[in-house]
Write an enzyme that holds these catalytic residues in place. Structure first.
Site: not given
Length: 343
Positions: A133, A170, A225, A307
């Site tokens: 992101h 995030e 992430h 993650e």
């Protein structure tokens, strides 16, 4: 605020002339004042505290910011990034701190990229780190909602990502961990590229993220992430590419090495952070295989996603917002990459 200047001085009662005594007193004060002024000039050199002198700016005051400037009013806090820290509260240990990522080397301040060490076990190896992101994505809905081809279908260029319940994003987390990871790998001689380093207002799109790794002929690519699942869902998981041959996607050559990369990262992540594999994905292995992620489908070099935890779970969030824990996360990922590259 009103201004009180000479023209607004309150009127004074008439003064009586005191004649010669005043003249004598003034004459006596002149030499004294002159002597004092000469002493002041002699002692107010560089580094003195004379009122006309200004102190040089501190290094922190002159450091640049990596944050894109606010270009719209869509930010919930005006010109600030969502979840941006305004206090100087320090993170506590990795068991859970009060801070929201406001320690050193966070994504609010851009550390120098550095260069690989002259020698080391990873000399000659190329690693691409993909911070998931971008903190500016929420300002660019049109751009990130554009559909791109991921081989199996078309998906959004990118998303804004998730955040903890108190607003630590995030995007901020992934950039910080990625920078720490870069430093660790460069110390071992690796050449490291980030797909974005807080140096662009949005993106890149998922297909461009894959192309960056491909163009670099990377020996390994890791996309960093953090998840946004329900409370009670805890732990990390590593996502590996499924075998895909559709359109512009062909992962047949990278499935096996990517699996090895993912397994090494998962094992070292447990050791470095003390985190457990996800209790909601991967059946306790911490490993997951997917065919719907453009960053994996379009890659031609070994690549995985990690993650690191669930930002929506309070216990995981306490770790993710701790600078000490983020350093451990970077350490675990770097050790997994190094083990994979050394074979």
């Amino acid at each position: 605020m009103s201004y009180v200047g000479p023209e607004f001085d309150p009127s004074q009662p008439p003064r009586r002339s005191i004649g010669r005594p005043l003249t004598v007193a003034v004459a006596a004060l002149v030499p004294t004042c002159l002597a004092g002024w000469l002493v002041y000039q002699a002692t107010s050199g560089p580094g003195g505290e004379g009122p006309a002198r200004s102190l040089p700016a501190s290094p922190s005051a002159s450091a640049g910011s990596d944050r894109p400037s606010a270009s719209s009013s869509s930010s919930p806090s005006g010109s600030d990034e969502p979840g941006e820290d305004k206090g100087d509260e320090k993170d506590e240990d990795d068991k859970g701190g009060k801070g929201r990522g406001d320690d050193d080397n966070d994504s609010t301040t851009k550390p120098p990229a550095g260069r690989p060490a002259a020698s080391g076990p990873l000399k000659g190896k190329v690693v691409v780190i993909d911070p998931g992101h971008n903190a500016g994505n929420f300002r660019h809905a049109t751009e990130i909602n554009r559909l791109v081809d991921i081989g199996t279908n078309r998906k959004e260029c990118d998303t804004t990502g998730t955040s903890t319940n108190d607003g630590y994003t995030e995007a901020k987390f992934t950039l910080d961990v990625s920078r720490r990871l870069r430093t660790l790998l460069q110390a071992q001689g690796a050449t490291v590229t980030l797909t974005q380093d807080g140096d662009r207002p949005w993106g890149p799109c998922v297909d461009e993220r894959a192309r960056i790794g491909n163009k670099a002929h990377a020996d390994a690519v890791v996309s960093v992430h953090a998840d946004g699942s329900g409370a009670g869902n805890r732990g990390f998981h590593v996502i590996m590419p499924a075998k895909v041959r559709s359109g512009g996607a062909d992962t047949s050559g990278i499935v096996a090495p990517s699996k090895e990369l993912g397994e090494r990262i998962a094992g070292n992540f447990v050791s470095a952070t003390g985190s457990r594999p996800s209790n909601y994905i991967g059946k306790g292995t911490g490993l997951d295989t997917r065919s719907d992620l453009g960053g994996l489908n379009l890659s031609t070099v070994p690549k995985v996603f990690i993650e690191c935890g669930n930002m929506r779970d309070a216990k995981d969030a306490a770790r993710l917002t701790s600078g000490a824990w983020r350093q451990k996360a970077a350490q675990g990922i770097s050790e997994g990459i190094a083990g994979f590259l050394r074979g």
